[in-house]
Every structure is written in C-alpha cells, then in structure tokens.
Write an enzyme that holds these catalytic residues in place. Structure first.
Site, short mmCIF file in Angstrom:
data_model
loop_
_atom_site.label_atom_id
_atom_site.label_comp_id
_atom_site.label_asym_id
_atom_site.label_seq_id
_atom_site.Cartn_x
_atom_site.Cartn_y
_atom_site.Cartn_z
CG HIS A 160 -1.87 -1.08 1.36
ND1 HIS A 160 -1.79 -2.04 2.34
CD2 HIS A 160 -2.95 -1.40 0.62
CE1 HIS A 160 -2.80 -2.89 2.20
NE2 HIS A 160 -3.52 -2.53 1.16
CD GLN B 39 -9.32 -4.65 -6.67
OE1 GLN B 39 -10.12 -5.25 -5.98
NE2 GLN B 39 -8.27 -4.03 -6.15
P1 AMP Z 1 -6.50 -3.70 -0.52
O1 AMP Z 1 -6.32 -2.95 0.76
O2 AMP Z 1 -6.12 -5.14 -0.45
O3 AMP Z 1 -7.87 -3.47 -1.12
O4 AMP Z 1 -5.47 -3.07 -1.55
C1 AMP Z 1 -5.47 -1.70 -1.83
C2 AMP Z 1 -4.57 -1.47 -3.02
O5 AMP Z 1 -3.25 -1.89 -2.69
C3 AMP Z 1 -5.00 -2.26 -4.26
O6 AMP Z 1 -4.83 -1.46 -5.41
C4 AMP Z 1 -4.04 -3.43 -4.23
O7 AMP Z 1 -3.82 -4.00 -5.50
C5 AMP Z 1 -2.78 -2.77 -3.69
N1 AMP Z 1 -1.87 -3.78 -3.14
C6 AMP Z 1 -2.19 -4.77 -2.27
N2 AMP Z 1 -1.11 -5.54 -2.03
C7 AMP Z 1 -0.09 -5.04 -2.77
C8 AMP Z 1 1.28 -5.40 -2.98
N3 AMP Z 1 1.82 -6.45 -2.36
N4 AMP Z 1 2.02 -4.65 -3.81
C9 AMP Z 1 1.48 -3.58 -4.46
N5 AMP Z 1 0.19 -3.19 -4.31
C10 AMP Z 1 -0.58 -3.90 -3.48
#
Ligand code: AMP
Length: 280
Positions: A37, A154
C-alpha cells in the site's frame, strides 16, 4: 494529514484544492496497510500535489461473510504509517457514507472479465468492487488513481468501470508493481491471518509462478498449468485456479507470442491468497 469521515466535507475540501491548481492522486485501500500500500502512496506523491488514501472495508465485495468478519483491522498502525509516509488526506467513511439509504446498486457490464478466474470463484465480487469505486471516484474525483498489480484482474475491472462511467478522460490509472516479502510472498493484508506454519508454506505460490515463467520456454501452457497446480496441491493448498492467460483479456492463452500472465488463487486452511506474474 487531514482526516475526513464525511463525503460532504471531503468534497468541498478537494474542490478547493483543485481550484488552487493542485492535482489529486488517490489510493483506495481496505486498511491493514503494508509496504505494498505504501508503495502506492509513494507513487501518488511523486506525480501529484495531494495524496488521498481511503480505508474502507467494502462489504459488497465480500462474497464470503466469514472473510469479511475476519478481515484484519489495524487502524492505529495504519494512521501511523500514513503519517510517516507523508499522506495528505485520509478518508475513513462509515458504510452509510458510501452506501446511503437511497443508494441503488446498478449493474456494471464487465463482459467476460466478470466470469473468469476471480469472477468465477467469487460471484458478485467485482460488482461490489465497481460499486465502491463508482462511489469513491464520485467523491474524490482524482486526476490519478493508483492500483496494485497484485490484484491484476481488479485493475482491469476498475479500468473497465472508469470507461463505463465515461471518466476515462478525467482519471488516469497507474498500476504499481507487486511488493513482495524477501521470500517472494506477495504482501497482503490477509497474510496477517497466516499461522507460522502457513506463512512458511505461502511462498510456494510465487515459486509456482516462477516455475511457470521458466517452464513455458520448453513446455505447453496446459502442461505447465497442470504441474504448477499439482505442486501446490501436494503442498497442502486447495487451489481455485492456476491459469496462464492472455494478459489483455484474461481468457486462456492460446497464442504464446502475445503477452501472457500467470495467475493463481489458493487457500491454505481457509485463508485465500492470490498472486500473479506477467510472463513475457
Ligand atoms: P486492498 O487494501 O487489499 O484493497 O489493496 C489496496 C490497493 O493496494 C489495491 O490497489 C491493491 O492492489 C494494492 N496492493 C495490495 N497488495 C499489494 C502489494 N503487495 N504490492 C502492491 N500493491 C498492493
């Protein structure tokens, strides 16, 4: 960092900022923040004058109520991480703020994207993603949106919904590479739920993706998928899919000269993990 809980106060604040010529970069999240994030926050800071992060665990995108109930919540740490990372605005809406009583869910036409891979195993999930993005984009109206490649499908769905909403000219999408632990495990909020033993097994997902990338040089798509799937099952994963897909459509890869991506979703004792690796 300024905290907003209400759309009715965030909207005029951002309107004023935009009037003053400041570009807004937006990072939507569900909290339990990690370095993945924070890499999105950094990317937003580089390209925008004002970085907005939202934390909202969106109930409509959980097809499994148990997964929703157990979704990790680490709000105090999240606020600290955003402060340390220099985020400008945190939007922390309650459910009623995103889905007011008069909210009428519309249907988003996602085509085949809705029924393959994540769509197949999580019915309704992407409609929920579209609902929350529709509402968040309406409230934040950013110039740039930052998404993680970790959630490959997504990203495609959100690009589609932006087009469906007629906002492709207003907001540009930046896809940021997946941030991994040193052993290759893709960072994920759900990793917090892994026991020590599960955590040791979890990097097998990335190993299977790496195997696919190497093996495709000499073997067919089907043979590689079969072996990767079998290796994961042998290690105790319940595999939803291990697929090598056309990177632009996510349909099965039939032409190996086109860009492809390997994608995997598998459960370790009920905890569902996903990952992917672009192949060429
Ligand atoms: P989430 O909180 O899981 O909904 O993720 C929020 C954003 O962070 C989304 O755009 C995810 O794709 C991105 N994200 C989650 N994990 C990672 C990661 N390991 N590396 C890069 N972006 C991430």
């Amino acid at each position: 960092m300024t905290l907003f809980k209400k759309a009715e106060t965030l909207i005029p604040y951002l309107f004023q900022q935009k009037q003053n010529g400041r570009s807004v970069g937006f990072v939507p999240t569900m909290g339990a923040l990690h370095q993945g994030h924070l890499s999105l926050i950094r990317a937003a800071q580089k390209r925008n004058d004002l970085t907005v992060c939202s934390i909202f665990v969106n109930p409509t995108q959980f097809n499994n109520p148990d997964d929703f109930a157990r979704y990790p919540k680490t709000m105090d740490k999240d606020v600290e991480a955003l402060l340390a990372g220099g985020c400008d605005v945190l939007f922390l809406p309650a459910v009623g703020e995103i889905y007011p009583p008069a909210f009428a869910a519309r249907r988003y036409e996602l085509g085949a994207l809705e029924n393959v891979l994540e769509g197949k195993y999580r019915p309704g999930h992407f409609q929920g993603v579209c609902q929350v993005m529709d509402r968040l984009l309406e409230i934040v109206a950013p110039a740039e949106l930052y998404l993680g490649q970790k959630d490959y499908q997504q990203c495609m769905v959100i690009e589609r919904v932006i087009a469906l909403l007629g906002k492709a000219g207003e907001v540009s999408v930046n896809v940021v590479p997946t941030v991994r632990e040193t052993d290759g495990l893709a960072m994920s909020s759900r990793n917090l739920r892994l026991t020590e033993n599960q955590r040791e097994k979890a990097p097998a997902l990335y190993k299977a993706l790496r195997f696919a990338k190497d093996a495709l040089a000499t073997q067919s798509v089907e043979a590689v998928e079969r072996q990767a799937d079998a290796a994961l099952r042998q290690q105790g994963f319940a595999v939803d899919y291990f697929a090598i897909a056309d990177a632009a459509t996510l349909l099965p890869a039939t032409d190996v000269s086109k860009p492809m991506v390997a994608l995997v979703a598998a459960h370790l004792d009920g905890i569902r993990l996903i990952d992917n690796l672009p192949l060429n």
